[in-house]
Design a protein around this motif. Structure first.
Motif, short mmCIF file in Angstrom:
data_model
loop_
_atom_site.label_atom_id
_atom_site.label_comp_id
_atom_site.label_asym_id
_atom_site.label_seq_id
_atom_site.Cartn_x
_atom_site.Cartn_y
_atom_site.Cartn_z
N GLY A 61 0.88 -1.20 0.01
CA GLY A 61 0.09 0.06 0.00
C GLY A 61 0.72 1.37 -0.09
N HIS A 62 1.91 1.18 -0.56
CA HIS A 62 2.99 2.41 -0.51
C HIS A 62 3.58 2.55 -1.79
N ASN A 63 3.91 3.94 -2.05
CA ASN A 63 4.66 4.20 -3.32
C ASN A 63 5.84 4.95 -3.22
N VAL A 64 6.68 5.39 -3.99
CA VAL A 64 7.59 6.37 -3.98
C VAL A 64 7.51 7.28 -5.17
N GLU A 65 7.47 8.67 -4.65
CA GLU A 65 7.56 9.45 -5.76
C GLU A 65 8.32 10.81 -5.31
N LEU A 70 11.77 19.21 -4.72
CA LEU A 70 12.90 18.75 -4.07
C LEU A 70 13.62 17.69 -4.92
N ALA A 71 14.47 18.29 -5.85
CA ALA A 71 15.26 17.27 -6.67
C ALA A 71 16.08 18.52 -7.22
N PRO A 72 17.37 17.95 -7.47
CA PRO A 72 18.48 18.93 -8.21
C PRO A 72 17.68 19.09 -9.60
N ALA A 73 18.07 20.28 -9.98
CA ALA A 73 17.53 21.06 -11.45
C ALA A 73 18.24 19.85 -12.61
N GLY A 74 17.10 19.48 -13.22
CA GLY A 74 17.33 18.66 -14.49
C GLY A 74 17.14 17.04 -14.08
N VAL A 75 17.06 16.84 -13.02
CA VAL A 75 16.82 15.34 -12.56
C VAL A 75 15.38 14.88 -12.59
N PRO A 76 14.93 14.02 -13.59
CA PRO A 76 13.55 13.66 -13.82
C PRO A 76 13.21 13.13 -12.82
N PRO A 77 11.57 13.40 -12.55
CA PRO A 77 11.04 12.96 -11.23
C PRO A 77 10.66 11.53 -11.30
N VAL A 78 10.61 10.84 -10.10
CA VAL A 78 10.46 9.58 -9.90
C VAL A 78 8.97 9.45 -9.48
N LYS A 79 8.47 8.42 -10.30
CA LYS A 79 7.03 8.14 -9.88
C LYS A 79 6.77 6.55 -9.82
N GLY A 80 6.85 6.06 -8.83
CA GLY A 80 6.82 4.41 -8.34
C GLY A 80 5.56 4.13 -8.23
N VAL A 81 5.23 2.67 -8.92
CA VAL A 81 4.18 1.99 -8.59
C VAL A 81 3.61 1.67 -7.20
N MET A 82 2.65 1.67 -6.96
CA MET A 82 2.11 1.14 -5.54
C MET A 82 2.51 -0.41 -5.20
N GLY A 83 3.34 -0.49 -4.10
CA GLY A 83 3.71 -1.95 -3.74
C GLY A 83 4.84 -2.50 -4.41
N LYS A 84 5.54 -1.46 -5.64
CA LYS A 84 6.67 -2.15 -6.05
C LYS A 84 8.21 -1.33 -5.78
N GLU A 85 9.09 -2.18 -5.87
CA GLU A 85 10.25 -1.79 -5.36
C GLU A 85 11.13 -0.68 -6.37
N VAL A 86 11.44 0.39 -5.83
CA VAL A 86 11.92 1.13 -6.80
C VAL A 86 13.31 1.62 -6.46
#
Ligand SMILES: [Cu+2]
Length: 147
Positions: A61-65, A70-86
């Motif tokens: 029931g958790h994800n990561v995004e 809050l990311a250095p300039a030019g770093v693409p955002p992370v968008k993880g899927v629910m319940g999956k390792e990232v």
């Protein structure tokens, strides 16, 4: 006394060996942790450029995004899927903030400082200003931990 010195020496040796190459940090996504319900454990870290963070869905029931702003300039955002390792490689120095989307309001956040970066006061203030109370409290603690 001698025994204590030996242990300190051994720990220093391990730390030195780890600094020689890129390291991987495991961050657990948990329903209940030492800091309370709905947490990333640990909730903050100081890393080196090239290190990786492995977010492990210890509980469901958790994800990561990426927390916007809050990311250095030019770093693409992370968008993880629910319940999956990232796995995130932090190549660029700076401050990286991650959240669990369903538990943003409960302060499920993780902050990493990579390299000698300084937390941008304007960016951190903007994020804190829009954060719910529990989130503000945990984010502030994480920001303090990486100073
Ligand atoms: Cu969560």
């Amino acid at each position: 006394m001698f025994r204590t010195l030996m242990i300190v020496g051994a720990i220093a040796g391990v730390a030195h060996a780890a600094s020689a190459s890129a390291a991987e940090l495991t961050v657990k996504m948990r329903n209940q942790g030492a800091e309370g319900p709905m947490v990333f454990e640990p909730s903050s870290a100081k890393l080196k450029p090239g290190d990786t963070i492995r977010f492990v869905p210890t509980d469901a029931g958790h994800n990561v995004e990426t927390i916007p702003g809050l990311a250095p300039a030019g770093v693409p955002p992370v968008k993880g899927v629910m319940g999956k390792e990232v796995v995130v490689k932090v190549a660029k120095p700076g401050v990286y903030g991650f959240k669990c989307l369903p538990h943003w309001g409960m302060g499920m956040v993780f902050v990493a400082k990579v390299g000698d970066a300084k937390l941008d006061p304007a960016a951190s203030s903007a994020v804190l200003a829009s954060a719910p109370p529990m989130t503000k409290r945990r984010l502030t603690a994480a920001f303090n931990a990486i100073r």
